[in-house]
Scaffold this motif. Structure first.
Motif, PDB file in Angstrom:
ATOM      1  N   ALA A   9      41.395  41.825  15.163  1.00 42.46           N
ATOM      2  CA  ALA A   9      42.113  40.955  16.104  1.00 42.46           C
ATOM      3  C   ALA A   9      41.233  40.592  17.299  1.00 42.46           C
ATOM      4  O   ALA A   9      41.232  39.437  17.762  1.00 42.46           O
ATOM      5  CB  ALA A   9      43.387  41.645  16.576  1.00 42.46           C
ATOM      6  N   GLU A  10      40.461  41.552  17.776  1.00 41.19           N
ATOM      7  CA  GLU A  10      39.599  41.291  18.929  1.00 41.19           C
ATOM      8  C   GLU A  10      38.425  40.386  18.549  1.00 41.19           C
ATOM      9  O   GLU A  10      38.006  39.549  19.357  1.00 41.19           O
ATOM     10  CB  GLU A  10      39.085  42.617  19.499  1.00 41.19           C
ATOM     11  N   GLU A  51      35.164  29.505  16.638  1.00 41.25           N
ATOM     12  CA  GLU A  51      34.799  29.153  18.015  1.00 41.25           C
ATOM     13  C   GLU A  51      35.996  28.547  18.749  1.00 41.25           C
ATOM     14  O   GLU A  51      36.271  28.902  19.909  1.00 41.25           O
ATOM     15  CB  GLU A  51      33.644  28.145  18.010  1.00 41.25           C
ATOM     16  N   ASP A  52      36.702  27.657  18.088  1.00 42.25           N
ATOM     17  CA  ASP A  52      37.840  26.978  18.711  1.00 42.25           C
ATOM     18  C   ASP A  52      38.960  27.968  19.043  1.00 42.25           C
ATOM     19  O   ASP A  52      39.576  27.877  20.127  1.00 42.25           O
ATOM     20  CB  ASP A  52      38.374  25.878  17.794  1.00 42.25           C
ATOM     21  N   TYR A  53      39.229  28.903  18.137  1.00 42.69           N
ATOM     22  CA  TYR A  53      40.283  29.896  18.373  1.00 42.69           C
ATOM     23  C   TYR A  53      39.915  30.763  19.579  1.00 42.69           C
ATOM     24  O   TYR A  53      40.734  31.014  20.458  1.00 42.69           O
ATOM     25  CB  TYR A  53      40.493  30.765  17.137  1.00 42.69           C
ATOM     26  N   ALA A  54      38.655  31.201  19.619  1.00 40.70           N
ATOM     27  CA  ALA A  54      38.207  32.066  20.718  1.00 40.70           C
ATOM     28  C   ALA A  54      38.288  31.320  22.054  1.00 40.70           C
ATOM     29  O   ALA A  54      38.658  31.914  23.079  1.00 40.70           O
ATOM     30  CB  ALA A  54      36.787  32.544  20.463  1.00 40.70           C
ATOM     31  N   ALA A  55      37.980  30.041  22.045  1.00 41.03           N
ATOM     32  CA  ALA A  55      38.029  29.250  23.292  1.00 41.03           C
ATOM     33  C   ALA A  55      39.441  29.179  23.859  1.00 41.03           C
ATOM     34  O   ALA A  55      39.621  29.074  25.086  1.00 41.03           O
ATOM     35  CB  ALA A  55      37.485  27.851  23.026  1.00 41.03           C
ATOM     36  N   LYS A  56      40.437  29.257  22.979  1.00 37.41           N
ATOM     37  CA  LYS A  56      41.829  29.183  23.415  1.00 37.41           C
ATOM     38  C   LYS A  56      42.424  30.533  23.747  1.00 37.41           C
ATOM     39  O   LYS A  56      43.507  30.609  24.330  1.00 37.41           O
ATOM     40  CB  LYS A  56      42.669  28.525  22.323  1.00 37.41           C
ATOM     41  N   HIS A  57      41.744  31.614  23.355  1.00 35.93           N
ATOM     42  CA  HIS A  57      42.329  32.943  23.531  1.00 35.93           C
ATOM     43  C   HIS A  57      41.421  33.870  24.336  1.00 35.93           C
ATOM     44  O   HIS A  57      41.465  35.089  24.195  1.00 35.93           O
ATOM     45  CB  HIS A  57      42.627  33.566  22.160  1.00 35.93           C
ATOM     46  N   GLY A  76      33.521  52.324  17.840  1.00 32.94           N
ATOM     47  CA  GLY A  76      34.901  52.497  18.267  1.00 32.94           C
ATOM     48  C   GLY A  76      35.183  52.018  19.683  1.00 32.94           C
ATOM     49  O   GLY A  76      36.219  52.360  20.263  1.00 32.94           O
ATOM     50  N   ASP A  77      34.288  51.214  20.230  1.00 35.95           N
ATOM     51  CA  ASP A  77      34.407  50.765  21.615  1.00 35.95           C
ATOM     52  C   ASP A  77      34.328  49.236  21.646  1.00 35.95           C
ATOM     53  O   ASP A  77      33.288  48.648  21.339  1.00 35.95           O
ATOM     54  CB  ASP A  77      33.275  51.380  22.443  1.00 35.95           C
ATOM     55  N   LEU A  78      35.410  48.582  22.021  1.00 35.02           N
ATOM     56  CA  LEU A  78      35.431  47.127  22.038  1.00 35.02           C
ATOM     57  C   LEU A  78      34.433  46.537  23.036  1.00 35.02           C
ATOM     58  O   LEU A  78      34.041  45.368  22.900  1.00 35.02           O
ATOM     59  CB  LEU A  78      36.845  46.629  22.351  1.00 35.02           C
ATOM     60  N   ALA A  79      33.989  47.333  23.992  1.00 33.45           N
ATOM     61  CA  ALA A  79      32.954  46.856  24.916  1.00 33.45           C
ATOM     62  C   ALA A  79      31.656  46.575  24.158  1.00 33.45           C
ATOM     63  O   ALA A  79      30.894  45.680  24.537  1.00 33.45           O
ATOM     64  CB  ALA A  79      32.712  47.888  26.018  1.00 33.45           C
ATOM     65  N   ASN A  80      31.416  47.321  23.097  1.00 31.70           N
ATOM     66  CA  ASN A  80      30.217  47.078  22.289  1.00 31.70           C
ATOM     67  C   ASN A  80      30.321  45.772  21.512  1.00 31.70           C
ATOM     68  O   ASN A  80      29.310  45.111  21.259  1.00 31.70           O
ATOM     69  CB  ASN A  80      29.971  48.246  21.337  1.00 31.70           C
ATOM     70  N   LEU A  81      31.535  45.397  21.140  1.00 35.14           N
ATOM     71  CA  LEU A  81      31.723  44.095  20.493  1.00 35.14           C
ATOM     72  C   LEU A  81      31.278  42.992  21.450  1.00 35.14           C
ATOM     73  O   LEU A  81      30.551  42.068  21.058  1.00 35.14           O
ATOM     74  CB  LEU A  81      33.187  43.899  20.090  1.00 35.14           C
ATOM     75  N   GLN A  82      31.707  43.075  22.683  1.00 38.37           N
ATOM     76  CA  GLN A  82      31.315  42.082  23.683  1.00 38.37           C
ATOM     77  C   GLN A  82      29.808  42.107  23.908  1.00 38.37           C
ATOM     78  O   GLN A  82      29.168  41.060  24.031  1.00 38.37           O
ATOM     79  CB  GLN A  82      32.050  42.331  24.997  1.00 38.37           C
ATOM     80  N   HIS A  83      29.231  43.315  23.950  1.00 30.20           N
ATOM     81  CA  HIS A  83      27.783  43.454  24.142  1.00 30.20           C
ATOM     82  C   HIS A  83      27.013  42.722  23.051  1.00 30.20           C
ATOM     83  O   HIS A  83      26.084  41.952  23.335  1.00 30.20           O
ATOM     84  CB  HIS A  83      27.406  44.937  24.139  1.00 30.20           C
ATOM     85  N   SER A 140      43.789  38.606  10.463  1.00 29.54           N
ATOM     86  CA  SER A 140      42.972  37.558  11.065  1.00 29.54           C
ATOM     87  C   SER A 140      43.749  36.260  11.265  1.00 29.54           C
ATOM     88  O   SER A 140      44.460  35.798  10.373  1.00 29.54           O
ATOM     89  CB  SER A 140      41.733  37.279  10.206  1.00 29.54           C
ATOM     90  N   LYS A 141      43.591  35.680  12.418  1.00 26.39           N
ATOM     91  CA  LYS A 141      44.188  34.384  12.734  1.00 26.39           C
ATOM     92  C   LYS A 141      43.221  33.235  12.449  1.00 26.39           C
ATOM     93  O   LYS A 141      43.559  32.064  12.655  1.00 26.39           O
ATOM     94  CB  LYS A 141      44.595  34.338  14.213  1.00 26.39           C
TER      95      LYS A 141
END
Length: 398
Positions: free
Chosen positions: A198-199, A392-398, A149-156, A224-225
């Protein structure tokens, strides 16, 4: 044999029963296609196999479905290592600890044999490492429980190499409902699950809809985009009533999303007969537990005795090819790939697809059915790479 068997597959099956093997003649062309192209298998359960019993997969191993010599023989050069977290650890800090531990195992494989393996964090790295003759080991997390439940863990976990997350596994977690869990806690995705999808788009982690309920699948697609994946799923058209697989409407929706379904090889995923066998076996095991007691010697020998008296009707290579054909006929060649579930479905693998040395058999089967070289290359990796690159391309732009 790997003792960890997922719901919808088998428990331990006696190796005393040996199915008849349908011989396939593999041509030089099939072997050449296997050796000269990137092969992505988006779901192989090596890390949890090592958690249960450490073996050095950089060398030949006596058991399991994956090791370096067999991977080289089969042409496999980009297997996603599944960071599998049992549903029993949901809502526990131990799920996050286990995820980190399993990633450590993959890093240990690379550390033991940097001349053979390398972690792959991107499509570019897969391509570069293929050119060097290395086997890339990208990572996918099976069960989003470690996010806690912590988006910081997604980044981790992104920083540790995770490039897709299967939102749930065999039970509803804090993200999504599971296809196996009849309680339907969230009626699809949880509020946090919707935020997480979304994240994940923004970070560059692919959304994997294998295992989730139908409602969660459609909600994930709506949010999802980017194109999503089914990392190791097969088709409900061949296994009526088995929600773990995708039905035709879902496959059409996946096609409109631009996503890809990676076909699971497990016999219970690809044929009705094996799927019915698995359900009956589960029911008989439950009844035996009630009548004999789970601690009784009679119950402990249930699996072996059952397999001897009621052998699994194994699927065949043709069974798997039928699933690929169905997707292609339904939504086109651009949306299907390989997600074998090697080391995850125990002794339920089809004849001619028993371990990672067998990809030339699959290629030969596709050639025999009239697939062109270009289309086969799409199935082997092109379709998945396209989806991964789009994320990858979507993340690079957002």
């Amino acid at each position: 044999m790997n003792k960890r068997l997922k719901l919808g597959s088998l428990f331990a099956i006696s190796t005393m029963y040996v199915s008849s093997v349908l011989a396939i003649t593999v041509t030089d062309k099939a072997n050449k296609l296997a050796q000269e192209n990137i092969i992505i298998d988006s779901h192989i359960d090596v890390p949890y196999r090592l958690e249960e019993k450490w073996v050095d997969v950089t060398k030949a191993t006596e058991d399991g479905d994956f090791d370096y010599p067999r991977a080289k023989q089969g042409g496999l050069n980009a297997p996603f290592m599944s960071i599998y977290i049992p549903a029993s650890l949901d809502n526990s800090a131990n799920s996050t600890k286990l995820a980190d531990k399993l990633i450590d195992y993959v890093e240990a494989i690379v550390g033991r044999a940097p001349d053979k393996f390398a972690i792959a964090n991107s499509t570019t790295e897969v391509e570069q490492q293929f050119a060097k003759g290395l086997i890339s080991l990208p990572l996918g997390m099976e069960n989003g429980s470690p996010i806690q439940g912590d988006l910081a863990n997604l980044q981790h976990f992104y920083e540790r190499g995770i490039r897709y997350i299967t939102l749930a596994h065999s039970q509803a977690n804090h993200i999504a409902d599971s296809s196996y869990d009849l309680r339907r806690k969230w009626k699809g995705l949880s509020p946090f699950g919707k935020e997480l999808v979304a994240e994940m788009n923004k970070v560059g982690v692919l959304i994997d809809i294998s295992h989730v309920s139908d409602a969660a699948f459609y909600q994930a697609l709506e949010i999802s985009k980017t194109p999503v994946i089914a990392s190791h799923s097969s088709l409900r058209a061949f296994t009526p009533g088995f929600e773990r697989n995708m039905d035709d409407d879902m496959i059409k929706a996946l096609g409109k999303n631009g996503g890809v379904i990676q076909i699971n090889f497990g016999s219970t995923f690809v044929t009705k007969r094996a799927n019915v066998w698995s359900k009956k076996r589960s029911a008989d095991q439950k009844k035996a537990a009630e009548e004999l007691g789970k601690d009784s010697d009679e119950f402990k020998s249930f699996s072996t005795k059952y397999a001897e008296e009621n052998p699994l009707p194994y699927a065949t290579l043709d069974s798997v090819l039928d699933h690929i054909d169905h997707v292609v006929k339904l939504i086109g060649i651009d949306h299907v790939g390989i997600g074998s579930d090697f080391d995850g479905v125990g002794d339920s693998l089809p004849t001619d697809l028993k371990d990672v040395s067998a990809y030339p058999n699959l290629i030969q089967g596709l050639l025999n059915r009239g697939y062109s070289d270009a289309h086969i290359i799409q199935i082997l990796s092109g379709n998945f790479m396209r989806v991964w690159k789009a994320n990858e391309d979507y993340a690079a732009k957002h």
